[in-house]
Enzyme design. Sequence first.
Site, PDB file in Angstrom:
ATOM      1  N   GLU A 149     101.037  31.580 108.270  1.00 30.68           N
ATOM      2  CA  GLU A 149      99.881  32.104 109.002  1.00 30.68           C
ATOM      3  C   GLU A 149     100.202  33.495 109.563  1.00 30.68           C
ATOM      4  OE1 GLU A 149      98.120  29.098 111.580  1.00 30.68           O
ATOM      5  OE2 GLU A 149      97.640  27.876 109.833  1.00 30.68           O
TER       6      GLU A 149
ATOM      7  N   GLU B  73      98.345  23.408 104.252  1.00 26.23           N
ATOM      8  CA  GLU B  73      97.937  22.723 105.497  1.00 26.23           C
ATOM      9  C   GLU B  73      96.468  22.348 105.358  1.00 26.23           C
ATOM     10  OE1 GLU B  73      98.970  24.414 109.337  1.00 26.23           O
ATOM     11  OE2 GLU B  73     100.847  25.218 108.502  1.00 26.23           O
TER      12      GLU B  73
HETATM   13  O1  AHR Z   1      99.750  21.985 111.919  1.00 25.32           O
HETATM   14  C1  AHR Z   1      99.714  22.570 113.186  1.00 25.32           C
HETATM   15  C2  AHR Z   1      99.640  24.091 113.158  1.00 25.32           C
HETATM   16  O2  AHR Z   1      98.438  24.484 112.598  1.00 25.32           O
HETATM   17  C3  AHR Z   1     100.669  24.771 112.298  1.00 25.32           C
HETATM   18  O3  AHR Z   1     101.861  24.973 112.959  1.00 25.32           O
HETATM   19  C4  AHR Z   1     100.027  26.080 112.017  1.00 25.32           C
HETATM   20  O4  AHR Z   1     100.483  26.653 110.817  1.00 25.32           O
HETATM   21  C5  AHR Z   1      98.553  25.767 112.021  1.00 25.32           C
HETATM   22  O5  AHR Z   1      97.821  26.672 112.751  1.00 25.32           O
END
Ligand code: AHR
Length: 551
Positions: free
Chosen positions: A220, A345
């Site tokens: 991110e 994610e």
């Molecule tokens: O999964 C939780 C958080 O969500 C992670 O650390 C991040 O990459 C995302 O914003």
Amino acid sequence: MTKIGRRTFTQTVLASSAAYLLIPRSAKASDSRIEILINEPVGAIAPEVYSHFIEHLGAVIYDGIWVGEKSKIPNYNGIRKALVDNLKKLKPGVIRYPGGCFADQYDWRDGVGTRDKRPTRVNFWADTRYKTTKAYEDLEGGPQKYEANQFGTDEFVSFCRMVGAQPYLAANVRSRDVRVFLEWLEYCNAPANMTTWSTERAKNGYPAPHKVSFWGVGNESWGCGGDFTPEEYATEFRKFTAWLPTYGVPLKLIGSGPNGGDIAWTRRFFQALAEKGSRQIAKLYGWGLHYYCGSTGQQIANEFTENEWYDLLERANRMETLVEDHWQVMGEIDRERRVKLAVDEWGAWHKQDADVPPGYLYAYAGTLRDALISAINLDIFQRHADTVTMANPAQMVNTIHSLFHTYEDKFILTPNYHVFEMYMPHAGATAVRSEFISPKANFTRLDAQRKEVPASLWGLNGSASLKDKQLTLTVVNPSAKETRNAEISIRGASIRSGESRTLTSSDIHARNTFANPHALEPKDATVNGSGSTIPYTFPAASVTRLTFSLM
Ligand code: AHR
């Protein structure tokens, strides 16, 4: 073979199914139709679509995975035995670690060597995320507040090996330099006793190289990973990936991709990267898309109205547009289609349950709604098997969209776990084209002014894949109340026999808890019928897997 365009196909099927629906039937009349075109392959479903993600966040690592060798909780070299035994059954593709946002503040050197000599750091998540809240005051120390680095690179790789997964490590781009990344590569992949770091690894008990292929270059980077612009991140990416030593291990680099629908991040990054020539694009193996549906920790997992049930399912379904849109934009630069999407994610994000300890950040027991969200996502990835090379729900255990819940010696499987288990036959199979026609689910949602507005979601959807003579069809019926009577038609083969496995409940809030761990589990049945068309009734609020052996 002539391929029919999607629109022509839909019109043809709609016309024929409309005619079909008009035929009076004594038995249950069909209201839906599913067509499987087994001679129209989409692509091989990468086993890495069934991957996972763990981070030093809340109780993911400590308690969830690492209990320590001296724990009374059954363990394999410190790693929770029940987790290993159950995760293994899911044949996990890769496991991503150590984050997430945590990765961009982590120094891997803190987590290797004799355990009682490793440094203690403030747990990044506790410190940054809720330092000013009462929950932080309520933390009584321990790993959720202070990170003693008992679980590091070697423990992580051992965990991966125990469950048969490939390790996927995320490098720190925000707060460590390229050299730290190069040394991590060296520690993991250089042959024993070749360098100081590989000698160190051997001394720590791991003479054979860890052979880590998958490496994330930051996480991110548009946010917690550095607040870069796409152009700045492209520069960092080039810097981090110029002349990487491979030690004979093919490196698969994943770039820090967009936040949901941020198309500009994808376009500007690819453009900026390509300014130095197409060799730069070729360095990328995957482009990491992140998308969470849900209220990012604002709403309680099992408190929702019927409208909110649909609302969240529809938001989960937006993954399809995200995959298609980013893929299209990537193709503007990557004409040779060398880079695939790694959705590393995804999931629904609710509020921490009130009855979990304060340090278990974002831990909650997900419901049947979350199970449908898992199925919706997996089906999307499979319908785009030629595009999506990896996918990792966030996260494996004790936080957000988890598959397992633990608390000391307690351990349960969540509804998400059951969906992953049901979908396993798809992994490594060839996705084939499938079309679904069914009355839409209509509902209302609140707009930005909190005014009720009409919305809708498809009536049935899913994916199909073929392995040898076995066809697997997975289907979601999002209707909270209505069953769907479908006619399933296989074009190009006929069914010898079939079996079903279904996850459903008359209560859309159903979930598994420590007190009632088996409340929601899939049930098996035999499917009646053979030939190329069979009727099938999908229960309301369900995920179904149909397995057909074909002749
Ligand atoms: O999964 C939780 C958080 O969500 C992670 O650390 C991040 O990459 C995302 O914003």
